[in-house]
Design a protein around this motif. Structure first.
Motif, short mmCIF file in Angstrom:
data_model
loop_
_atom_site.label_atom_id
_atom_site.label_comp_id
_atom_site.label_asym_id
_atom_site.label_seq_id
_atom_site.Cartn_x
_atom_site.Cartn_y
_atom_site.Cartn_z
N ILE A 42 48.27 25.82 28.78
CA ILE A 42 49.91 26.31 28.34
C ILE A 42 50.01 27.72 28.31
N LEU A 43 49.07 28.18 27.80
CA LEU A 43 48.91 29.86 27.30
C LEU A 43 49.03 30.78 28.71
N VAL A 44 48.82 30.16 29.58
CA VAL A 44 48.48 31.00 31.12
C VAL A 44 50.33 30.31 32.00
N GLU A 45 50.87 29.35 31.10
CA GLU A 45 52.38 29.56 31.79
C GLU A 45 53.47 29.55 30.66
N GLU A 46 52.82 29.73 29.36
CA GLU A 46 54.00 30.28 28.65
C GLU A 46 53.62 32.31 28.21
N LEU A 47 51.97 32.72 28.59
CA LEU A 47 51.89 34.05 28.94
C LEU A 47 52.03 34.57 27.36
N PRO A 48 51.87 34.58 26.08
CA PRO A 48 52.50 35.21 24.94
C PRO A 48 51.87 36.09 24.82
N TYR A 49 50.60 36.41 25.25
CA TYR A 49 49.76 37.38 25.25
C TYR A 49 48.77 37.66 27.17
N PHE A 50 48.63 39.03 27.50
CA PHE A 50 47.92 39.10 28.56
C PHE A 50 46.78 40.05 28.28
N TRP A 51 45.69 38.84 29.41
CA TRP A 51 44.06 39.39 28.37
C TRP A 51 43.64 40.02 29.66
N ILE A 52 43.67 41.29 29.30
CA ILE A 52 43.25 42.43 30.23
C ILE A 52 41.86 42.71 31.19
N VAL A 53 40.84 43.27 29.45
CA VAL A 53 39.04 42.75 30.26
C VAL A 53 37.95 41.95 29.19
N LEU A 103 25.92 56.18 17.67
CA LEU A 103 26.91 55.66 17.72
C LEU A 103 27.27 54.50 17.80
N PHE A 104 28.55 54.15 17.18
CA PHE A 104 28.35 52.46 17.91
C PHE A 104 28.63 52.11 19.65
N GLY A 105 30.15 53.46 20.20
CA GLY A 105 30.30 53.09 21.33
C GLY A 105 30.02 54.49 22.62
N ILE A 106 29.65 53.69 23.31
CA ILE A 106 29.74 55.56 23.88
C ILE A 106 29.95 55.19 25.74
N GLY A 107 30.59 56.17 26.38
CA GLY A 107 31.55 55.31 27.71
C GLY A 107 30.30 55.18 28.87
N GLY A 108 30.96 55.21 29.32
CA GLY A 108 30.20 54.85 30.68
C GLY A 108 29.80 56.56 31.54
N LEU A 112 36.69 51.34 31.28
CA LEU A 112 35.04 51.12 30.90
C LEU A 112 34.04 51.51 32.18
N PHE A 113 34.72 52.01 32.98
CA PHE A 113 33.48 52.40 33.73
C PHE A 113 32.70 50.99 34.59
N GLY A 114 33.13 50.45 34.68
CA GLY A 114 32.08 49.60 35.25
C GLY A 114 31.40 48.24 34.51
N GLU A 115 31.58 48.79 32.96
CA GLU A 115 31.28 47.94 31.86
C GLU A 115 31.89 46.76 31.33
N GLY A 116 31.35 45.86 31.68
CA GLY A 116 32.30 44.12 31.52
C GLY A 116 32.87 43.69 32.61
N GLN A 117 34.28 43.14 32.41
CA GLN A 117 34.71 42.18 33.58
C GLN A 117 35.90 41.87 33.43
N VAL A 118 36.94 42.09 34.48
CA VAL A 118 38.05 41.29 34.07
C VAL A 118 38.68 39.87 33.97
N ALA A 119 39.59 39.93 32.94
CA ALA A 119 39.44 38.63 31.69
C ALA A 119 39.84 37.10 32.48
N ARG A 120 39.33 36.24 32.92
CA ARG A 120 40.15 35.16 33.73
C ARG A 120 40.70 34.06 33.12
N ALA A 121 40.66 34.11 31.12
CA ALA A 121 41.45 32.94 30.97
C ALA A 121 41.77 33.91 29.14
N PRO A 122 42.17 33.26 29.04
CA PRO A 122 42.17 32.97 27.33
C PRO A 122 41.29 33.32 26.48
#
Length: 556
Positions: A517-528, A270-275, A337-347
């Protein structure tokens, strides 16, 4: 047991010895003895054939639609097709470039010229010889036109691809270009056969569904929506590989059914499996796991919310910021994600350490600030779960604040959680589930969406995987390009300056300014930022987390 044609090896060995002794000087390459060993081991055809045995059965979450990874960065296509092709180089476990279709290379003019010496023992799956003409054609006619990451990074700076010899190819740039070796692997720049694609529309060529490559496995059958079958390439240029007889890829959309298949032994990989499933299956001695920051579509991936800036409802940055303040990203980390990964803090992913900026002040979870911003714009709350337009330019008074959210079936949990979070501040999210091929057309060709979520893989350098999301020249019907339709001349200029800058500290400063600039203009929002966990039956072993993950696998 391996059967070796000793006379053939001797002839090949002596040819390489003479070439190394009397051929042209190649400064900057490995030393003489090491080069001689490399030539002996990998530089010429071999009659070695492994005693292959075993079949690997793996699960795909969706039908990829086609098997041409040069015209898309879709993770589904990359997953299903990677074993069919090769790049000029392979990236090792630490991201180091290793010889693949190119056996060695030189870098001149401070990185404005790259010269690659190609293997002479490579055949396409249909028996035609691989040459430098295939490389030139792949880059000029396909990759720099249709592959989002390659198009964005190389199309405007790659001056020419020259072929002075059938086994030499030269890349000439308008200025020094540092990241090239990091983007010549099968994931970023798979090489296609010129004799199959020349004079055709590469998006419609029948070979996309019955492909011809150079990789360790070759195509056997494709039953759309059901399964794809590969068999071992008997003429593969890497001695002794692959070890398997064949590979069967079964399309199983339901994650639960994938896990059941793994448990019962019907599925090997399996290429991916949940926590939660992983924690339960950790007690099963017949199942093992591999985990890293790579996904089938690339490395250093960020689940990213895209705003369609051409929609009146989302043009005001205060609306986008209000939505961002209503999103509790910690919940996505915990519940999806059941804790696998981290919250995104930058673009830019933290996995690209030199380019990742800190202290940018991304909108945090603040429902009160969200309410204030939306009300300031004119989205007036009429009930606990409803807002209506009042005095907003271009939007009729009384229009409810409804936003359509597009997603792959595999990302349904993101949509459900987002809908629950935004409902609490009076935004109605309408979920629209689309198969990858339909999603690509709706988002990148038609612009028919308000928001969506995409796993944007940043790769190992911003020039490869980040630039394509933001530069205005990449607003095009190219899969996984600039989904937001974001235009900012200063951001375009900064990206251009960064890729022409060799000094890493200077590049760091430029990428920081871009992210500000990206954080100021927010064309996207970076989740995890995500990590990938693979699961497999222990009857199979030899899996890799990079390159051709199954070329060295054997199953008993």
């Amino acid at each position: 047991m391996l059967a070796t044609n000793s006379a053939g090896w001797y002839r090949c060995y002596m040819t390489d010895v003479l070439g190394l002794l009397f051929g042209p000087a190649r400064p900057g390459n490995i030393g003489g003895l090491a080069a001689l060993a490399l030539a002996f081991l990998s530089g010429c055809p071999s009659d070695e054939r492994p005693d292959r045995s075993g079949r690997l059965v793996l699960a795909l979450s969706s039908d990829p639609g086609h098997l041409n990874p040069a015209i898309t960065t879709s993770g589904g296509v990359q997953t299903a097709s990677k074993l069919l092709y090769n790049g000029l180089v392979e990236l090792g476990a630490a991201g180091e470039p290793l010889p693949e279709l190119a056996e060695r290379w030189e870098i001149e003019d401070d990185g404005a010229l790259y010269r690659f010496y190609l293997r002479r023992d490579v055949l396409w799956h249909d028996g035609e010889p691989f040459t430098s003409a295939d490389v030139k054609f792949s880059f000029e006619e396909i990759l720099t036109r249709y592959h989002s990451r390659t198009r964005s990074s190389l199309a405007t700076v790659l001056r020419s691809v020259d072929t002075p010899d059938p086994h030499i190819v030269e890349f000439r740039f308008s200025h020094p270009y540092a990241p090239l070796l990091q983007q010549l692997n099968v994931l970023e720049t798979p090489i296609l056969p010129r004799h199959i694609y020349e004079g055709t529309d590469p998006l419609q060529n029948p070979a996309n569904r019955a492909p011809v490559g150079t990789g360790p496995f070759q195509f056997e059958a494709y039953r759309p929506g059901t399964e794809i079958r590969f068999v071992a390439n008997p003429n593969y240029f890497k001695p002794g590989l692959p070890l398997l007889d064949d590979i069967v890829m079964r399309v199983i959309p339901e994650k639960g059914n994938q896990v059941i298949g793994l448990e019962t032994g019907e599925i090997d990989w399996l290429f991916g499996i949940g926590g939660l499933d992983r924690r339960r299956l950790e007690k099963n001695d017949d199942i093992a796991f591999l985990q890293n920051g790579n996904s089938p579509g690339g490395s250093n991936c960020i689940m990213t919310l895209s705003f369609n800036l051409e929609r009146p409802i989302l043009r005001d940055v205060r609306v986008r910021r209000g939505i961002a303040h209503a999103i509790d990203r910690d919940q996505f980390l915990e519940r999806v994600l059941f804790g696998e990964g981290q919250v995104a803090r930058a673009p830019i992913s933290s996995g690209i350490a030199f380019a990742h900026a800190t202290g940018l002040g991304l909108p945090d979870f603040d429902p009160a600030e969200s309410d204030r911003l939306l009300s300031e714009v004119g989205w007036v709350r009429t009930s606990e779960e409803t807002r209506m337009a009042r005095g907003i330019d271009g939007i009729e008074d009384g229009t409810p604040l409804e936003i359509e959210f597009l997603h792959f079936p595999t990302f349904a949990a993101y949509g459900q959680l987002l809908r629950a979070q935004l409902r609490s501040i009076g935004i109605d999210i309408r979920l629209r589930t689309l198969e990858p091929s339909v999603f690509v057309e709706a988002v990148f060709s038609d612009g028919d969406f308000d928001t969506n979520i995409i796993s944007y893989c940043n790769s190992t350098d911003p020039e490869i995987g980040v630039r394509r999301m933001y530069v205005s020249s990449n607003i095009a019907p190219i899969p996984f390009s600039n989904a937001a339709r974001y235009r900012n001349a200063e951001v375009d200029r900064l990206f251009d300056e960064a890729r022409a800058t060799v000094d890493k500290a200077s590049r760091t400063a430029l990428y920081r300014r871009i992210q500000e600039i990206l954080v100021e203009e927010l064309p996207y929002f970076w989740i995890v930022e995500t990590v990938s966990t693979r699961a497999y039956r222990t009857r199979c072993n030899g899996f890799k987390l990079y390159g051709h993950f199954a070329d060295s696998v054997s199953c008993n």
